[in-house]
Design a protein around this motif. Structure first.
Motif, PDB file in Angstrom:
ATOM      1  N   UNK A  11      -7.987   2.444  10.657  1.00  0.00           N
ATOM      2  CA  UNK A  11      -7.129   1.368  10.183  1.00  0.00           C
ATOM      3  C   UNK A  11      -7.446   1.007   8.732  1.00  0.00           C
ATOM      4  N   UNK A  12      -8.728   0.999   8.389  1.00  0.00           N
ATOM      5  CA  UNK A  12      -9.116   0.599   7.037  1.00  0.00           C
ATOM      6  C   UNK A  12      -8.562   1.555   6.001  1.00  0.00           C
ATOM      7  N   UNK A  13      -8.632   2.848   6.268  1.00  0.00           N
ATOM      8  CA  UNK A  13      -8.083   3.824   5.327  1.00  0.00           C
ATOM      9  C   UNK A  13      -6.590   3.595   5.140  1.00  0.00           C
ATOM     10  N   UNK A  14      -5.890   3.340   6.256  1.00  0.00           N
ATOM     11  CA  UNK A  14      -4.458   3.085   6.160  1.00  0.00           C
ATOM     12  C   UNK A  14      -4.140   1.822   5.386  1.00  0.00           C
ATOM     13  N   UNK A  15      -4.945   0.776   5.583  1.00  0.00           N
ATOM     14  CA  UNK A  15      -4.692  -0.478   4.889  1.00  0.00           C
ATOM     15  C   UNK A  15      -5.004  -0.377   3.394  1.00  0.00           C
ATOM     16  N   UNK A  16      -6.044   0.349   3.049  1.00  0.00           N
ATOM     17  CA  UNK A  16      -6.343   0.531   1.624  1.00  0.00           C
ATOM     18  C   UNK A  16      -5.207   1.270   0.933  1.00  0.00           C
ATOM     19  N   UNK A  17      -4.702   2.331   1.577  1.00  0.00           N
ATOM     20  CA  UNK A  17      -3.590   3.088   0.997  1.00  0.00           C
ATOM     21  C   UNK A  17      -2.331   2.236   0.929  1.00  0.00           C
ATOM     22  N   UNK A  18      -2.035   1.508   2.020  1.00  0.00           N
ATOM     23  CA  UNK A  18      -0.825   0.686   2.040  1.00  0.00           C
ATOM     24  C   UNK A  18      -0.904  -0.447   1.020  1.00  0.00           C
ATOM     25  N   UNK A  19      -2.060  -1.095   0.914  1.00  0.00           N
ATOM     26  CA  UNK A  19      -2.199  -2.198  -0.042  1.00  0.00           C
ATOM     27  C   UNK A  19      -2.064  -1.708  -1.474  1.00  0.00           C
ATOM     28  N   UNK A  20      -2.590  -0.517  -1.753  1.00  0.00           N
ATOM     29  CA  UNK A  20      -2.455   0.045  -3.105  1.00  0.00           C
ATOM     30  C   UNK A  20      -0.997   0.316  -3.439  1.00  0.00           C
ATOM     31  N   UNK A  21      -0.268   0.914  -2.486  1.00  0.00           N
ATOM     32  CA  UNK A  21       1.143   1.213  -2.710  1.00  0.00           C
ATOM     33  C   UNK A  21       1.971  -0.063  -2.843  1.00  0.00           C
ATOM     34  N   UNK A  22       1.662  -1.062  -2.029  1.00  0.00           N
ATOM     35  CA  UNK A  22       2.414  -2.313  -2.105  1.00  0.00           C
ATOM     36  C   UNK A  22       2.162  -3.040  -3.420  1.00  0.00           C
ATOM     37  N   UNK A  23       0.906  -3.043  -3.868  1.00  0.00           N
ATOM     38  CA  UNK A  23       0.611  -3.695  -5.149  1.00  0.00           C
ATOM     39  C   UNK A  23       1.316  -2.972  -6.290  1.00  0.00           C
ATOM     40  N   UNK A  24       1.273  -1.641  -6.267  1.00  0.00           N
ATOM     41  CA  UNK A  24       1.958  -0.874  -7.306  1.00  0.00           C
ATOM     42  C   UNK A  24       3.463  -1.118  -7.254  1.00  0.00           C
TER      43      UNK A  24
END
Length: 278
Positions: free
Chosen positions: A108-121
Motif C-alpha cells: 500500500x505504501x508504494x502505491x500511495x507514494x506513487x499516487x501522491x506524487x502523481x496527484x501533486x504533479x
C-alpha cells in the motif's frame, strides 16, 4: 533494534536527505537564470501589455531592496531543490519506515507514494493552466485606468503558493482512501457525508486559492470533487472485499458444532415443499 540504534539510523537518514536537498538547491540556484525564472514569470508576461507599466514588450519584475534579489534567488532555489530531490529524500523516509511495516502495508505504501506524487504533479499542472486567467482577471478588476508593476518577491511567492495549494489539495481524497484501507473510515460514513464533503470542498477551495476568484476556485474544487467521488467508490469496493474476506475467515474458524455463516442466507429451496412431506 534498540532505541539508540533507531535514533542513529534516523539521524543518518535525515543527514542524507538534507544532503540531497542541498544538492538540489545548488541545481536550482544555477537553473534560476537559465529558464526557471522565465518559467515562473511567464503568466505575468502573458498578461495584456496595457495592464503592465512595462507594456512595451519588456517584461520585468521589481525588487525594492539591495538584498531582495539574493534572498529571492535563494528562496526559489531552495523550493526547487526540494522538488528536484524529492525522489531521493522520499526514499530515505521509505527506507527508515519499511522495516516496521507488514507485507501488505509495504504494498500500500508504494502505491500511495506513487499516487501522491502523481496527484501533486497534476495539481501543479492544473494550477499553472489556470494561473494566467486568474491573474489577468485580478488585474482587470482594478479598472482600465490602472496599470501594474509587480514586485518579484510578492509575485513569485504568489505563484509558488498557488502551485503548492493546488498540489496539496488533490492529496486530500487520497487521505480518505488511506483511512478506509486501515479501517478508520467506512464506505457507509463516506456515503452519508457525500453532500457535506462536496460542500466543504467548495468552501475549502474558496479559502485556499490565493486569487480567490471564481474561475480558480472552480478549477480546484472540480477535480477535488471528482477525486472524492472516486475515493468513495474505492471505499465501497474495499469494504465489500473486507466483508467477504471476514466471512471466509469466519467459516474456516468455526467449531465442529457451529453453523456456517455462509449458510445464513435463505435459499429458495427452503420455501418449496419437500416431496417427502406430502
Amino acid at each position: 533494534m534498540t532505541l539508540v540504534a533507531h535514533l542513529t539510523e534516523l539521524r543518518n537518514r535525515i543527514a542524507k536527505a538534507l544532503f540531497f536537498i542541498a544538492l538540489g538547491t545548488v541545481v536550482g540556484f544555477i537553473w534560476y537564470d537559465r529558464g526557471l525564472l522565465t518559467f515562473l514569470t511567464g503568466p505575468y508576461c502573458e498578461v495584456p501589455d496595457r495592464l503592465r507599466l512595462d507594456g512595451d514588450g519588456d517584461c520585468r519584475l521589481v525588487v525594492l531592496d539591495v538584498f531582495g534579489g539574493v534572498l529571492l534567488r535563494l528562496k526559489i532555489a531552495f523550493i526547487a531543490g526540494i522538488g528536484l530531490s524529492a525522489p531521493f529524500w522520499l526514499y530515505q523516509l521509505w527506507a527508515f519506515i519499511t522495516p516496521g511495516l507488514k507485507r501488505n502495508e509495504k504494498r500500500y505504501t508504494v502505491g500511495f507514494v506513487a499516487a501522491s506524487t502523481l496527484l501533486f504533479a497534476g495539481g501543479t499542472v492544473l494550477a499553472w493552466l489556470t494561473l494566467r486567467k486568474g491573474l489577468e482577471l485580478l488585474l482587470r478588476l482594478a479598472g482600465d485606468e490602472v496599470a501594474f508593476q509587480l514586485t518579484a518577491p510578492l509575485y513569485l511567492s504568489f505563484v509558488i503558493s498557488l502551485l503548492v495549494a493546488f498540489g496539496l489539495s488533490l492529496e486530500l481524497p487520497l487521505i480518505a482512501v488511506a483511512l478506509n484501507l486501515v479501517g478508520v473510515l467506512s464506505y457507509d460514513a463516506l456515503k452519508k457525508s457525500r453532500r457535506w464533503i462536496f460542500f466543504l470542498t467548495i468552501v475549502f477551495a474558496a479559502f485556499v486559492t490565493p486569487t480567490q476568484d471564481p474561475f480558480t476556485m472552480l478549477a480546484m474544487a472540480g477535480p477535488m470533487i471528482l477525486l472524492f467521488e472516486l475515493a468513495i467508490q474505492t471505499a465501497r469496493v474495499v469494504d465489500r472485499r473486507r466483508a467477504r474476506r471476514a466471512a471466509i475467515e469466519g467459516f474456516h474458524n468455526l467449531g465442529d458444532d457451529e453453523a456456517s455463516p455462509l449458510d445464513a442466507r435463505p435459499s429458495s429451496l427452503d420455501d418449496a415443499s419437500s416431496p417427502t412431506a406430502r
